[in-house]
Design an enzyme around this catalytic site. Structure first.
Site, mmCIF file in Angstrom:
data_model
loop_
_atom_site.group_PDB
_atom_site.id
_atom_site.type_symbol
_atom_site.label_atom_id
_atom_site.label_comp_id
_atom_site.label_asym_id
_atom_site.label_seq_id
_atom_site.Cartn_x
_atom_site.Cartn_y
_atom_site.Cartn_z
ATOM 1 N N LYS A 116 0.820 -1.212 0.000
ATOM 2 C CA LYS A 116 0.000 0.000 0.000
ATOM 3 C C LYS A 116 0.847 1.252 0.000
ATOM 4 C CE LYS A 116 -4.430 -1.168 1.370
ATOM 5 N NZ LYS A 116 -5.415 -1.240 2.425
ATOM 6 N N GLU A 200 -3.651 7.789 7.821
ATOM 7 C CA GLU A 200 -4.367 8.583 6.824
ATOM 8 C C GLU A 200 -5.471 9.359 7.513
ATOM 9 O OE1 GLU A 200 -6.055 6.278 3.633
ATOM 10 O OE2 GLU A 200 -4.100 5.604 2.928
ATOM 11 N N HIS A 235 -16.114 -5.915 4.024
ATOM 12 C CA HIS A 235 -15.215 -5.882 2.873
ATOM 13 C C HIS A 235 -15.553 -6.925 1.813
ATOM 14 C CE1 HIS A 235 -12.972 -2.919 5.051
ATOM 15 N NE2 HIS A 235 -12.948 -3.721 6.094
ATOM 16 N N ARG A 292 -5.771 -7.794 -11.102
ATOM 17 C CA ARG A 292 -6.414 -9.029 -11.559
ATOM 18 C C ARG A 292 -7.742 -8.690 -12.230
ATOM 19 N NH1 ARG A 292 -7.872 -8.337 -6.146
ATOM 20 N NH2 ARG A 292 -10.105 -8.005 -5.969
HETATM 21 C C1 MV4 Z 1 -10.310 4.204 4.047
HETATM 22 C C2 MV4 Z 1 -11.605 4.527 4.519
HETATM 23 C C3 MV4 Z 1 -11.810 5.806 4.983
HETATM 24 N N1 MV4 Z 1 -10.786 6.701 5.019
HETATM 25 N N2 MV4 Z 1 -9.330 5.137 4.071
HETATM 26 C C4 MV4 Z 1 -11.043 -0.498 3.500
HETATM 27 C C5 MV4 Z 1 -10.185 -1.535 2.867
HETATM 28 C C6 MV4 Z 1 -9.164 -0.826 2.083
HETATM 29 N N3 MV4 Z 1 -9.233 -1.238 0.697
HETATM 30 C C7 MV4 Z 1 -9.394 0.630 2.270
HETATM 31 N N4 MV4 Z 1 -10.542 0.780 3.116
HETATM 32 C C8 MV4 Z 1 -10.940 2.005 3.561
HETATM 33 N N5 MV4 Z 1 -10.012 2.976 3.573
HETATM 34 C C9 MV4 Z 1 -9.577 6.333 4.566
HETATM 35 N N6 MV4 Z 1 -8.577 7.224 4.627
HETATM 36 C C10 MV4 Z 1 -12.577 3.538 4.477
HETATM 37 C C11 MV4 Z 1 -12.254 2.272 4.007
HETATM 38 C C12 MV4 Z 1 -13.325 1.314 4.004
HETATM 39 C C13 MV4 Z 1 -13.811 0.766 2.812
HETATM 40 C C14 MV4 Z 1 -13.285 1.092 1.571
HETATM 41 C C15 MV4 Z 1 -13.772 0.525 0.413
HETATM 42 C C16 MV4 Z 1 -14.833 -0.380 0.494
HETATM 43 C C17 MV4 Z 1 -15.363 -0.715 1.700
HETATM 44 C C18 MV4 Z 1 -14.870 -0.158 2.879
HETATM 45 C C19 MV4 Z 1 -15.435 -0.498 4.104
HETATM 46 C C20 MV4 Z 1 -14.949 0.036 5.256
HETATM 47 C C21 MV4 Z 1 -13.883 0.940 5.203
#
Ligand code: MV4
Length: 504
Positions: A116, A200, A235, A292
């Site tokens: 990441k 973040e 997720h 992917r």
């Molecule tokens: C975040 C966020 C809010 N703020 N970053 C969840 C897994 C990873 N792919 C990134 N994720 C998130 N990052 C910041 N700065 C909220 C999430 C997140 C989320 C993102 C995409 C799809 C579903 C989610 C469910 C919970 C939190």
């Protein structure tokens, strides 16, 4: 073009790839575990080879064994599907070093996007907007507090090696920092063997919008537009659509150009997806790139008319992309993931034999499945059995069509997510498009709590309906967006399922 391709996967995605191969005139080799000896993907392929016992660590994850099978059967290329070996840098490299073609990105691109923090640094260098935060691992809680002070609370601690939300902690006040950092580190160490954690700014109430990109080996990198993936639980995405109600043509252009810039910076080739958070003000932030083919690729195929899986194979064979850079999505597509989980029981996985399967058909309906009547569903693999995808001219029409198709779907023998999807499609907030990443978990109690309209029908009424239905043809059903007529409690397909379920 290749003459033979090996599919290093199972279930619906193996069948999807076999279909693409058939249309391209490419012969196929399936691989399967002992648990999948009778699986539909084995019979769908031209040949099939057993690669070991049921656990995926002894079968579908054995890259070297799969490469040996490809060489032995004369396959020139390997498609990994999603999951399993699809995002393993070493596998992409091992396939290349065996003199075969990996249908996916080169190992260097997987490596550049795998961590990441590395992906964030690459994005920043390419001028791609990322969530405000650090790109280096934290030393201690004092440093984390000092950084959080700069961005303002709440902040989010994330694992550098992360994915799937593991090692993630929201911190709302300085007093919570030390404990949250410890917890995030521990979780990251356990999940990834790397306890590097960074900070973040926490984005409140965003949507998850992703951009499908596709790149050939001749320097063309294209955006195929966005998918709205906010309807997820822990997720796990449950429903995806294309386009997104939150994306205007101007925003689509900006997000598309951003995704293309990120892909170019990584030296990307083949199909990939840039994940973004889209906040309530319309700002978007790059999260990560999935290297992917994704589960939800069909919604993009339906609104662009481009067969992404065929093009993955064509690109791997060296063909040039012929599409213009400014694709406009046509109509609306929605996908529901049909899983073997019981939504009324906390999504508990369900296993057993599928005694009867009736698959929906009709205008605008697509079924990407890996099951049939007689299939056994175990607990060794992912609970996703199939995807039901619809296309219609507008979002409202697509919702009505999906509701109609779900009512035709009949799965007897195991629990599935069907009822859950019906309730979501009837939900007023969903129908307005008022969704964000926390929407489903907030709404879930009222969605699975309320009895389904058709289960309010008493057994006596079902019996009466069955009798009355015997001599009658198909009854007219009102659309879900109801224009006055009362929808009957059941469709003939639902009645048929009950008949099967009631049989001793
Ligand atoms: C975040 C966020 C809010 N703020 N970053 C969840 C897994 C990873 N792919 C990134 N994720 C998130 N990052 C910041 N700065 C909220 C999430 C997140 C989320 C993102 C995409 C799809 C579903 C989610 C469910 C919970 C939190």
């Amino acid at each position: 073009m290749f003459t033979k391709l090996l599919i290093a996967n199972r279930g619906e995605i193996a069948i999807r790839i076999i279909r693409a191969c058939r249309e391209l005139g490419v012969r196929t080799v399936a691989v399967y575990s002992d648990a999948d000896a009778q699986a539909p993907h084995v019979r769908a392929a031209d040949e099939a080879v057993n690669i070991g016992p049921a656990p995926s660590t002894q079968s579908y994850l054995l890259g070297e064994r799969i490469i040996e099978v490809a060489k032995r059967t004369g396959a020139q290329a390997i498609h990994p599907g999603y999951g399993f070996l699809s995002e393993r840098e070493w596998f992409s490299r091992a396939v290349r070093e065996a003199g075969l073609v990996f249908v996916g990105p080169p190992p260097e691109a997987i490596a550049a996007l795998g961590s990441k923090t590395a992906a964030r640094q690459l994005a920043i260098a390419a001028g791609v907007p990322v969530v405000p935060g650090t790109t280096e691992g934290l030393r201690d809680a004092a440093e984390a507090e000092a950084i959080a002070e700069r961005y303002g609370y709440p902040v989010l601690l994330k694992a550098a090696a992360g994915g799937g939300g593991k090692g993630m902690r929201v911190v709302r006040a300085p007093s919570e920092m030390a404990g949250a950092l410890d917890a995030a580190r521990r979780e990251a160490q356990n999940a990834f063997g790397d306890d590097t954690v960074y900070v973040e700014k926490y984005i409140v109430g965003p949507r998850h919008v992703e951009i499908q990109v596709i790149a050939d080996t001749h320097g063309t990198v294209l955006s195929l537009g966005e998918r709205e993936c906010s309807v997820q639980r822990r997720h796990q995405k449950m429903i995806e659509e294309a386009p997104s109600v939150a994306v205007s043509p101007a925003l689509r252009k900006r997000m598309g150009e951003t995704a293309v810039a990120a892909a170019r910076a990584a030296g990307y080739v083949n199909a990939g997806t840039c994940e973004f958070l889209l906040d309530q003000e319309g700002n978007f932030y790059f999260l990560e790139m999935n290297t992917r083919l994704q589960v939800e690729h069909p919604v993009t195929e339906l609104v662009t008319g481009i067969d992404i899986v065929q093009w993955q194979i064509r690109i791997a064979a060296g063909e040039k992309l012929p599409f213009p850079a400014d694709l406009t999505p046509r109509g609306w597509a929605i996908e529901c993931r049909i899983t073997s989980e019981d939504p009324s029981n906390g999504f508990l996985p369900s296993a057993g034999r599928i005694e009867y399967l009736h698959v929906p058909t009709g205008p605008g309906v697509r079924w990407d499945g890996g099951i049939e009547t007689g299939s056994t569903v175990g607990l060794h693999y992912d609970p996703m059995l199939a995807k039901l995808i619809v296309w219609a001219a507008t979002r409202d029409d697509a919702i009505a069509r999906m509701h109609r198709a779900l009512r035709e779907l009949t799965v007897v023998g195991i629990e599935t997510s069907r009822e859950f999807h019906l309730r979501v499609l009837e939900d007023e907030e969903f129908r307005r498009g008022a969704i964000e990443i926390q929407w489903l978990e907030r709404r879930l109690p009222s969605l699975v709590g309320a009895a389904a309209p058709e289960s309010q029908v008493t057994l006596a009424a079902v019996a009466a309906a069955l009798l009355a239905d015997r001599d009658r043809g198909m009854r007219r059903a009102a659309p879900v967006n109801g224009s006055g007529t009362q929808a009957p409690a059941t469709t003939p397909w639902e009645l048929a399922a009950r008949r099967d379920a009631l049989r001793p």
